[in-house]
Design an enzyme around this catalytic site. Structure first.
Site, PDB file in Angstrom:
ATOM      1  N   TYR A  58       0.824  -1.218   0.000  1.00  0.00           N
ATOM      2  CA  TYR A  58       0.000   0.000   0.000  1.00  0.00           C
ATOM      3  C   TYR A  58       0.859   1.271   0.000  1.00  0.00           C
ATOM      4  O   TYR A  58       0.439   2.298  -0.553  1.00  0.00           O
ATOM      5  CB  TYR A  58      -1.016  -0.022   1.143  1.00  0.00           C
ATOM      6  CG  TYR A  58      -2.121  -0.998   0.852  1.00  0.00           C
ATOM      7  CD1 TYR A  58      -3.131  -0.682  -0.051  1.00  0.00           C
ATOM      8  CD2 TYR A  58      -2.109  -2.279   1.400  1.00  0.00           C
ATOM      9  CE1 TYR A  58      -4.113  -1.601  -0.376  1.00  0.00           C
ATOM     10  CE2 TYR A  58      -3.091  -3.207   1.087  1.00  0.00           C
ATOM     11  CZ  TYR A  58      -4.091  -2.856   0.196  1.00  0.00           C
ATOM     12  OH  TYR A  58      -5.049  -3.769  -0.143  1.00  0.00           O
ATOM     13  N   ARG A  61       1.383   1.792  -3.561  1.00  0.00           N
ATOM     14  CA  ARG A  61       0.161   2.313  -4.220  1.00  0.00           C
ATOM     15  C   ARG A  61       0.025   3.815  -3.936  1.00  0.00           C
ATOM     16  O   ARG A  61      -0.341   4.603  -4.778  1.00  0.00           O
ATOM     17  CB  ARG A  61      -1.100   1.604  -3.722  1.00  0.00           C
ATOM     18  CG  ARG A  61      -1.135   0.091  -3.823  1.00  0.00           C
ATOM     19  CD  ARG A  61      -1.471  -0.414  -5.208  1.00  0.00           C
ATOM     20  NE  ARG A  61      -0.444  -0.122  -6.179  1.00  0.00           N
ATOM     21  CZ  ARG A  61       0.733  -0.744  -6.247  1.00  0.00           C
ATOM     22  NH1 ARG A  61       1.059  -1.685  -5.389  1.00  0.00           N
ATOM     23  NH2 ARG A  61       1.611  -0.435  -7.169  1.00  0.00           N
ATOM     24  N   ASN A  94     -12.934   2.335  -5.731  1.00  0.00           N
ATOM     25  CA  ASN A  94     -11.509   2.649  -5.849  1.00  0.00           C
ATOM     26  C   ASN A  94     -10.979   3.292  -4.574  1.00  0.00           C
ATOM     27  O   ASN A  94     -11.650   4.118  -3.969  1.00  0.00           O
ATOM     28  CB  ASN A  94     -11.267   3.582  -7.034  1.00  0.00           C
ATOM     29  CG  ASN A  94     -11.670   2.930  -8.342  1.00  0.00           C
ATOM     30  OD1 ASN A  94     -11.832   1.720  -8.407  1.00  0.00           O
ATOM     31  ND2 ASN A  94     -11.841   3.724  -9.378  1.00  0.00           N
ATOM     32  N   HIS A 111     -14.778   1.151  -0.354  1.00  0.00           N
ATOM     33  CA  HIS A 111     -13.673   0.245   0.004  1.00  0.00           C
ATOM     34  C   HIS A 111     -12.511   0.973   0.673  1.00  0.00           C
ATOM     35  O   HIS A 111     -11.396   0.472   0.684  1.00  0.00           O
ATOM     36  CB  HIS A 111     -13.175  -0.512  -1.242  1.00  0.00           C
ATOM     37  CG  HIS A 111     -14.162  -1.523  -1.758  1.00  0.00           C
ATOM     38  ND1 HIS A 111     -14.032  -2.154  -2.980  1.00  0.00           N
ATOM     39  CD2 HIS A 111     -15.302  -2.018  -1.207  1.00  0.00           C
ATOM     40  CE1 HIS A 111     -15.047  -2.985  -3.155  1.00  0.00           C
ATOM     41  NE2 HIS A 111     -15.839  -2.920  -2.102  1.00  0.00           N
ATOM     42  N   CYS A 119      -6.127   3.765  13.032  1.00  0.00           N
ATOM     43  CA  CYS A 119      -5.361   3.279  14.186  1.00  0.00           C
ATOM     44  C   CYS A 119      -6.151   2.191  14.906  1.00  0.00           C
ATOM     45  O   CYS A 119      -7.279   2.425  15.357  1.00  0.00           O
ATOM     46  CB  CYS A 119      -5.060   4.428  15.145  1.00  0.00           C
ATOM     47  SG  CYS A 119      -4.170   3.861  16.618  1.00  0.00           S
ATOM     48  N   THR A 179     -16.130  -1.503 -13.840  1.00  0.00           N
ATOM     49  CA  THR A 179     -15.998  -2.534 -12.808  1.00  0.00           C
ATOM     50  C   THR A 179     -16.384  -3.894 -13.377  1.00  0.00           C
ATOM     51  O   THR A 179     -17.324  -3.995 -14.177  1.00  0.00           O
ATOM     52  CB  THR A 179     -16.810  -2.187 -11.532  1.00  0.00           C
ATOM     53  OG1 THR A 179     -16.760  -3.287 -10.632  1.00  0.00           O
ATOM     54  CG2 THR A 179     -18.250  -1.835 -11.837  1.00  0.00           C
ATOM     55  N   SER A 180     -15.658  -4.922 -12.961  1.00  0.00           N
ATOM     56  CA  SER A 180     -15.873  -6.265 -13.518  1.00  0.00           C
ATOM     57  C   SER A 180     -17.118  -6.932 -12.953  1.00  0.00           C
ATOM     58  O   SER A 180     -17.559  -7.947 -13.466  1.00  0.00           O
ATOM     59  CB  SER A 180     -14.654  -7.140 -13.232  1.00  0.00           C
ATOM     60  OG  SER A 180     -14.473  -7.271 -11.833  1.00  0.00           O
ATOM     61  N   ASN A 204     -18.260  -0.026 -19.780  1.00  0.00           N
ATOM     62  CA  ASN A 204     -17.093  -0.848 -19.429  1.00  0.00           C
ATOM     63  C   ASN A 204     -16.380  -1.266 -20.711  1.00  0.00           C
ATOM     64  O   ASN A 204     -16.964  -1.258 -21.796  1.00  0.00           O
ATOM     65  CB  ASN A 204     -17.563  -2.099 -18.665  1.00  0.00           C
ATOM     66  CG  ASN A 204     -16.516  -2.637 -17.714  1.00  0.00           C
ATOM     67  OD1 ASN A 204     -15.884  -1.868 -16.984  1.00  0.00           O
ATOM     68  ND2 ASN A 204     -16.314  -3.938 -17.707  1.00  0.00           N
TER      69      ASN A 204
HETATM   70  N1  APR Z   1     -12.468   1.951 -19.478  1.00  0.00           N
HETATM   71  C1  APR Z   1     -13.520   1.243 -18.991  1.00  0.00           C
HETATM   72  N2  APR Z   1     -13.401   0.039 -18.409  1.00  0.00           N
HETATM   73  C2  APR Z   1     -12.153  -0.466 -18.282  1.00  0.00           C
HETATM   74  C3  APR Z   1     -11.002   0.207 -18.746  1.00  0.00           C
HETATM   75  C4  APR Z   1     -11.203   1.470 -19.385  1.00  0.00           C
HETATM   76  N3  APR Z   1     -10.183   2.186 -19.859  1.00  0.00           N
HETATM   77  N4  APR Z   1      -9.916  -0.559 -18.477  1.00  0.00           N
HETATM   78  C5  APR Z   1     -10.370  -1.662 -17.875  1.00  0.00           C
HETATM   79  N5  APR Z   1     -11.721  -1.622 -17.747  1.00  0.00           N
HETATM   80  C6  APR Z   1     -12.623  -2.607 -17.128  1.00  0.00           C
HETATM   81  C7  APR Z   1     -12.148  -4.035 -17.224  1.00  0.00           C
HETATM   82  O1  APR Z   1     -12.594  -4.605 -18.442  1.00  0.00           O
HETATM   83  C8  APR Z   1     -12.813  -4.667 -16.001  1.00  0.00           C
HETATM   84  O2  APR Z   1     -14.097  -5.190 -16.322  1.00  0.00           O
HETATM   85  O3  APR Z   1     -12.677  -2.311 -15.750  1.00  0.00           O
HETATM   86  C9  APR Z   1     -12.962  -3.490 -15.029  1.00  0.00           C
HETATM   87  C10 APR Z   1     -12.039  -3.558 -13.833  1.00  0.00           C
HETATM   88  O4  APR Z   1     -12.352  -4.687 -13.078  1.00  0.00           O
HETATM   89  P1  APR Z   1     -11.516  -5.108 -11.782  1.00  0.00           P
HETATM   90  O5  APR Z   1     -10.073  -5.102 -12.091  1.00  0.00           O
HETATM   91  O6  APR Z   1     -12.106  -6.384 -11.279  1.00  0.00           O
HETATM   92  O7  APR Z   1     -11.780  -3.917 -10.755  1.00  0.00           O
HETATM   93  P2  APR Z   1     -13.038  -3.640  -9.833  1.00  0.00           P
HETATM   94  O8  APR Z   1     -14.294  -4.130 -10.473  1.00  0.00           O
HETATM   95  O9  APR Z   1     -12.966  -2.224  -9.430  1.00  0.00           O
HETATM   96  O10 APR Z   1     -12.724  -4.537  -8.573  1.00  0.00           O
HETATM   97  C11 APR Z   1     -13.619  -4.524  -7.502  1.00  0.00           C
HETATM   98  O11 APR Z   1     -12.171  -5.905  -6.203  1.00  0.00           O
HETATM   99  O12 APR Z   1     -10.037  -6.492  -5.470  1.00  0.00           O
HETATM  100  C12 APR Z   1     -11.201  -5.829  -5.168  1.00  0.00           C
HETATM  101  O13 APR Z   1     -11.503  -4.183  -3.537  1.00  0.00           O
HETATM  102  C13 APR Z   1     -11.008  -4.383  -4.838  1.00  0.00           C
HETATM  103  O14 APR Z   1     -12.441  -2.492  -5.299  1.00  0.00           O
HETATM  104  C14 APR Z   1     -11.880  -3.675  -5.859  1.00  0.00           C
HETATM  105  C15 APR Z   1     -12.899  -4.714  -6.194  1.00  0.00           C
END
Ligand code: APR
Length: 235
Positions: A58, A61, A94, A111, A119, A179-180, A204
Site C-alpha cells: 500500500y 500504491r 476505488n 472500500h 489506528c 468494474t468487472s 465498461n
Molecule cells: N475503461 C472502462 N473500463 C475499463 C477500462 C477502461 N479504460 N480498463 C479496464 N476496464 C474494465 C475491465 O474490463 C474490467 O471489467 O474495468 C474493469 C475492472 O475490473 P476489476 O479489475 O475487477 O476492478 P473492480 O471491479 O474495481 O474490482 C472490484 O475488487 O479487489 C477488489 O476491492 C477491490 O475495489 C476492488 C474490487
C-alpha cells in the site's frame, strides 16, 4: 438513455475508471494485481501474517498515486456532480483519490482510501501521505505500529452500506462504470436498482459479469464514453 424522468442518479465506479490515468486494474490478464495475489495483500489474515509486505504494497500504491492525474472520465463525473440539479451519489470501489481530485463532492469510498490511516489502538481514522510502514505513529493517540491502511479488505464490511443501499433503491438511474462486477456487495447494486424500478446502464471495456442485468451496455474506454454520456445527460 434520455434525461426524461431521471432525477436521482447513483454511479458506481471501479478500477476501470482509473485505468487511463495509469493505475492498474485488479483483474488484469495475468490475474495478478501489481504482481501480487489479492489474498496475499488484501485480507486481514495477510496483514496479521505479514504486515511488512502489506504495508509495502500500500505504500507503493500511495506513492504511485502521486504520479498520476484524473482522466476525462473523472472530470466528466465531477462536472455532472456540479451541474446535476437532482440527487446524485458517486459510489467508488476505488481507493485512489482521483474522483475528489477531479472535483467530485457527492462521493463515497465504499472500500476505503489508500491515503488514509486507521489506528487499531484508538480507532481513529485520518489522512495519510507518504509511507506508513510497520512503525507508524498514530497522530491521534501517539500509539506506535498499530496504524493500518484504511482499506476495506476481503472479508470486511464496506463503508456506508446503509446510505448506499437507500440511494440505490431510490435512484431513477444506476450507472456502473469500469468494474468487472466480480465483488459483492457492489456487484449486486444493479439488481437492487432494477428491482426498485431504476433504469440501469453499464459503461465498461468489456461486458462485466452481471452485464445481462443492465438495460443498456456501452462497451469502450471510460475516458471516451463517460464524457459523451454526461454530455447527453446535461444536454
Ligand atoms: N475503461 C472502462 N473500463 C475499463 C477500462 C477502461 N479504460 N480498463 C479496464 N476496464 C474494465 C475491465 O474490463 C474490467 O471489467 O474495468 C474493469 C475492472 O475490473 P476489476 O479489475 O475487477 O476492478 P473492480 O471491479 O474495481 O474490482 C472490484 O475488487 O479487489 C477488489 O476491492 C477491490 O475495489 C476492488 C474490487
Amino acid at each position: 438513455m434520455t434525461r426524461e424522468g431521471i432525477r436521482n442518479i447513483v454511479i458506481l465506479t471501479g478500477a476501470g475508471v482509473s485505468a487511463e490515468s495509469g493505475l492498474a486494474t485488479f483483474r488484469g490478464p495475468d490475474g495478478l494485481w501489481e504482481g501480487h495475489r489479492v489474498e496475499d495483500v488484501a485480507t486481514p489474515e495477510a496483514f496479521r501474517r505479514d504486515p511488512g509486505l502489506v504495508h509495502a504494497f500500500y505504500d507503493a500504491r500511495r506513492a504511485k498515486l502521486q504520479t498520476v492525474t484524473p482522466n476525462l472520465a473523472h472530470e466528466a463525473l465531477a462536472r455532472l456532480d456540479e451541474q446535476w440539479p437532482g440527487e446524485l451519489l458517486l459510489v467508488t470501489q476505488n481507493v485512489d483519490d482521483l474522483h475528489e481530485r477531479a472535483g467530485s463532492n457527492r462521493l463515497i469510498h465504499m472500500h476505503g482510501q489508500v491515503k488514509k490511516g486507521w489506528c487499531l489502538r484508538c480507532g481513529n481514522r485520518f489522512a495519510w501521505d507518504g509511507a506508513m510502514g510497520t512503525g507508524a505513529e498514530c497522530p491521534s493517540c501517539g500509539g506506535i505500529g498499530q496504524v493500518r491502511p484504511d482499506i476495506v479488505w476481503f472479508g470486511e464490511m464496506p463503508y456506508e452500506m446503509e446510505r448506499i443501499d437507500q440511494a440505490v433503491r431510490d435512484c431513477d438511474l444506476f450507472v456502473s462504470i469500469g468494474t468487472s462486477g466480480a465483488v459483492y456487495p457492489a456487484a449486486g447494486f444493479v439488481q437492487t436498482a432494477r428491482y426498485c424500478g431504476g433504469r440501469t446502464l453499464e459503461i465498461n471495456l468489456e461486458p462485466s459479469m452481471g452485464s445481462f442485468f443492465f438495460d443498456e451496455s456501452r462497451m469502450g474506454k471510460a475516458a471516451e464514453l463517460v464524457p459523451r454520456w454526461v454530455d447527453e445527460l446535461l444536454a
